[in-house]
Design a protein around this motif. Structure first.
Motif, PDB file in Angstrom:
ATOM      1  N   ASP A   1      55.252 -43.302  14.749  1.00 35.43           N
ATOM      2  CA  ASP A   1      55.923 -42.383  15.671  1.00 35.43           C
ATOM      3  C   ASP A   1      55.445 -42.591  17.108  1.00 35.43           C
ATOM      4  N   ILE A   2      54.211 -42.976  17.258  1.00 39.62           N
ATOM      5  CA  ILE A   2      53.635 -43.245  18.571  1.00 39.62           C
ATOM      6  C   ILE A   2      52.909 -44.586  18.499  1.00 39.62           C
ATOM      7  N   SER A   3      52.699 -45.210  19.659  1.00 39.76           N
ATOM      8  CA  SER A   3      52.024 -46.506  19.679  1.00 39.76           C
ATOM      9  C   SER A   3      50.539 -46.381  19.984  1.00 39.76           C
ATOM     10  N   ALA A   4      50.110 -45.203  20.436  1.00 41.43           N
ATOM     11  CA  ALA A   4      48.698 -44.953  20.751  1.00 41.43           C
ATOM     12  C   ALA A   4      48.541 -43.467  21.018  1.00 41.43           C
ATOM     13  N   TYR A   5      47.295 -43.011  21.116  1.00 41.85           N
ATOM     14  CA  TYR A   5      47.081 -41.623  21.533  1.00 41.85           C
ATOM     15  C   TYR A   5      45.766 -41.514  22.297  1.00 41.85           C
ATOM     16  N   TYR A   6      45.755 -40.564  23.225  1.00 38.61           N
ATOM     17  CA  TYR A   6      44.563 -40.259  24.009  1.00 38.61           C
ATOM     18  C   TYR A   6      43.868 -39.033  23.419  1.00 38.61           C
ATOM     19  N   VAL A   7      42.549 -39.004  23.543  1.00 43.01           N
ATOM     20  CA  VAL A   7      41.756 -37.843  23.147  1.00 43.01           C
ATOM     21  C   VAL A   7      40.983 -37.375  24.374  1.00 43.01           C
ATOM     22  N   VAL A   8      41.295 -36.169  24.844  1.00 47.48           N
ATOM     23  CA  VAL A   8      40.591 -35.567  25.976  1.00 47.48           C
ATOM     24  C   VAL A   8      39.564 -34.594  25.403  1.00 47.48           C
ATOM     25  N   PRO A   9      38.274 -34.884  25.494  1.00 51.09           N
ATOM     26  CA  PRO A   9      37.256 -34.041  24.848  1.00 51.09           C
ATOM     27  C   PRO A   9      37.069 -32.709  25.563  1.00 51.09           C
ATOM     28  N   GLU A  10      36.393 -31.773  24.889  1.00 49.10           N
ATOM     29  CA  GLU A  10      36.167 -30.444  25.458  1.00 49.10           C
ATOM     30  C   GLU A  10      35.357 -30.507  26.744  1.00 49.10           C
ATOM     31  N   ASP A  11      34.418 -31.458  26.833  1.00 47.90           N
ATOM     32  CA  ASP A  11      33.570 -31.548  28.015  1.00 47.90           C
ATOM     33  C   ASP A  11      34.114 -32.525  29.050  1.00 47.90           C
ATOM     34  N   TYR A  12      35.444 -32.684  29.053  1.00 49.61           N
ATOM     35  CA  TYR A  12      36.037 -33.656  29.970  1.00 49.61           C
ATOM     36  C   TYR A  12      35.667 -33.390  31.425  1.00 49.61           C
ATOM     37  N   ARG A  13      35.657 -32.118  31.829  1.00 51.67           N
ATOM     38  CA  ARG A  13      35.363 -31.798  33.232  1.00 51.67           C
ATOM     39  C   ARG A  13      33.973 -32.271  33.647  1.00 51.67           C
TER      40      ARG A  13
ATOM     41  N   GLU B   1      39.193 -41.144  25.402  1.00 52.91           N
ATOM     42  CA  GLU B   1      39.382 -42.248  24.471  1.00 52.91           C
ATOM     43  C   GLU B   1      40.863 -42.544  24.330  1.00 52.91           C
ATOM     44  N   ARG B   2      41.185 -43.822  24.224  1.00 47.75           N
ATOM     45  CA  ARG B   2      42.550 -44.239  23.905  1.00 47.75           C
ATOM     46  C   ARG B   2      42.494 -45.004  22.591  1.00 47.75           C
ATOM     47  N   VAL B   3      43.160 -44.515  21.566  1.00 44.44           N
ATOM     48  CA  VAL B   3      43.114 -45.090  20.227  1.00 44.44           C
ATOM     49  C   VAL B   3      44.438 -45.783  19.944  1.00 44.44           C
ATOM     50  N   SER B   4      44.365 -47.037  19.515  1.00 41.20           N
ATOM     51  CA  SER B   4      45.586 -47.779  19.199  1.00 41.20           C
ATOM     52  C   SER B   4      45.221 -48.979  18.348  1.00 41.20           C
ATOM     53  N   PRO B   5      46.214 -49.553  17.644  1.00 44.54           N
ATOM     54  CA  PRO B   5      45.962 -50.795  16.908  1.00 44.54           C
ATOM     55  C   PRO B   5      45.944 -51.996  17.830  1.00 44.54           C
ATOM     56  N   GLN B   6      46.184 -51.779  19.118  1.00 40.03           N
ATOM     57  CA  GLN B   6      46.221 -52.856  20.090  1.00 40.03           C
ATOM     58  C   GLN B   6      44.926 -52.898  20.873  1.00 40.03           C
ATOM     59  N   PHE B   7      44.624 -54.085  21.376  1.00 41.61           N
ATOM     60  CA  PHE B   7      43.429 -54.267  22.197  1.00 41.61           C
ATOM     61  C   PHE B   7      43.913 -54.627  23.602  1.00 41.61           C
TER      62      PHE B   7
END
Length: 412
Positions: free
Chosen positions: A102-114, A120-126
């Motif tokens: 459904d998507i080609s990748a996803y970002y994870v914005v952590p709670e302590d981002y500020r 993090e960017r998670v994907s099967p691609q490099f």
């Protein structure tokens, strides 16, 4: 042992001031840095122009997911299309969507981002600079500073923090995917940077032996040395020379990081290696040097001169070079049969496995099997080469052939 160390010291001193070593140790990394800084050859830093214009020019082939644990993203601002990014409640949901396609990748914005600026960017691609990077940068900036004017926005070009997001490759299956690791030359560049000094060391050993045989220095050395002491000393001396070259490269890389700052940091962020995987570089480097140097020493022991053995050198070192010729196939399908075979076969493993580690997460059992086979092959190759190091072989002027090679092994 004392004689072996004297040979090692002589070999080290002879080559450490040579033009070839100085060019390899200093000129090569400096030329690459010059291309990067002035020509943009490896640059993945900030793009020129206002961020909004960069976003407008950016193209996305598929929707991108995101998991906003910090609760920052309220809207998808213009000019980013409203369907370009899809929210997910947690990482499991985003990963499931990624697995379904459904998507080609996803970002994870952590709670302590500020506080951390880590994303993090998670994907099967490099990829070090994917086509959605600036768009998500814009999404974060506009949600964090919704009232900021254009002048202030121009100063908020790096909401991810100094090093950019951490790119996390996931298992893409044996087939890999278009636009995968082959979209970046980093696996190839990193592998070349690690393996080039090892190939140089083997070349130094080969040239040293053939030169000493041609100038009759070999006869003088063998008066007071056993042939195997000569081999061990040369391997130790050139091994120390390679360590010095790596040290020089690390020093130059550290200076480049200090000077170029976040651009270099973002470039390195694209190499998704854990601390444990970085440590694996050492045994593969040592194994590669042991194999290649032993092979070159064997050829040098039998060869009457350099010119008559160029074809032999090419054939015997071809297994180590094959992964470099096929690097795009390996990094685009790091778990495919070709990549696995080349990373397990001892004579191609130092290059093949390092390339896989740079492009994907390799199963621990495969790394263990690869290192075990590499160690056995290195010990076996050095043992065979030692059988060739006899006075009558080293001082012979006969041409190199398979028959002579076999006869020398049997006589040893």
């Amino acid at each position: 042992m004392r004689k072996t160390l004297l040979v090692a010291l002589r070999e080290f001193r002879q080559h450490v001031t040579s033009r070839g070593f100085l060019l390899g140790a200093f000129a090569t990394p400096l030329i690459l840095l010059a291309i990067w800084v002035f020509g943009g050859g490896f640059s993945v830093g900030t793009q020129e122009g206002p961020l909004q214009e960069v976003v407008e020019a950016e193209q996305q082939d598929a929707p991108i997911g995101y998991v906003d644990r910090a609760g920052l993203i309220q809207t998808i601002p213009d000019p980013v299309p409203s369907d370009a990014f899809r929210p997910y409640g947690d990482v499991d949901a985003a990963q499931a969507a990624l697995d379904r396609g459904d998507i080609s990748a996803y970002y994870v914005v952590p709670e302590d981002y500020r506080e951390s600026g880590a994303v993090e960017r998670v994907s099967p691609q490099f990829a070090t600079a994917p086509g959605d990077l600036e768009s998500f940068r814009w999404v974060l900036v506009r949600n964090i500073f919704p009232e900021a004017d254009a002048e202030r926005m121009s100063r908020l070009r790096w909401p991810f923090g100094g090093a950019g997001p951490t790119f996390v490759p996931v298992d893409a299956g044996e087939e890999g995917g278009a636009g995968g690791a082959g979209d970046t030359m980093l696996p190839f560049v990193v592998t070349i940077a690690v393996m080039l000094p090892l190939f140089s060391g083997g070349g130094y050993l080969f040239q040293s032996l053939t030169k000493e045989k041609g100038s009759r220095v070999m006869e003088v050395l063998l008066v007071s040395l056993r042939p195997r002491q000569l081999l061990a000393g040369k391997l130790l001396g050139l091994g120390a020379l390679i360590l010095v070259q790596y040290g020089i490269w690390l020093a130059i890389a550290g200076a480049a990081l200090a000077v170029t700052g976040q651009q270099a940091a973002q470039l390195l962020a694209g190499v998704s290696l854990s601390a444990g995987e970085v440590l694996l570089i050492l045994p593969y480097a040592l194994g590669g040097f042991g194999l290649y140097a032993a092979v070159m020493a064997g050829v040098g022991a039998l060869a009457p001169d350099v010119e008559s053995t160029r074809g032999w050198v090419f054939v015997l070192t071809l297994p180590m070079m094959i992964p470099l010729y096929l690097w795009m196939a390996i990094v685009n399908a790091p778990h495919g049969p070709l990549a696995v075979i080349l990373s397990l076969f001892p004579y191609s493993a130092p290059v093949g496995m390092l390339m896989r580690l740079t492009a994907a997460t390799v199963p621990a059992w495969q790394v263990a099997v690869s290192l075990g086979l590499l160690g056995l092959a290195m010990v076996g190759t050095i043992w065979l080469t030692a059988r060739l190091f006899r006075a009558q072989t080293l001082l012979s002027g006969e041409s190199l052939s398979l028959a002579r090679f076999w006869a020398a092994l049997r006589a040893g």
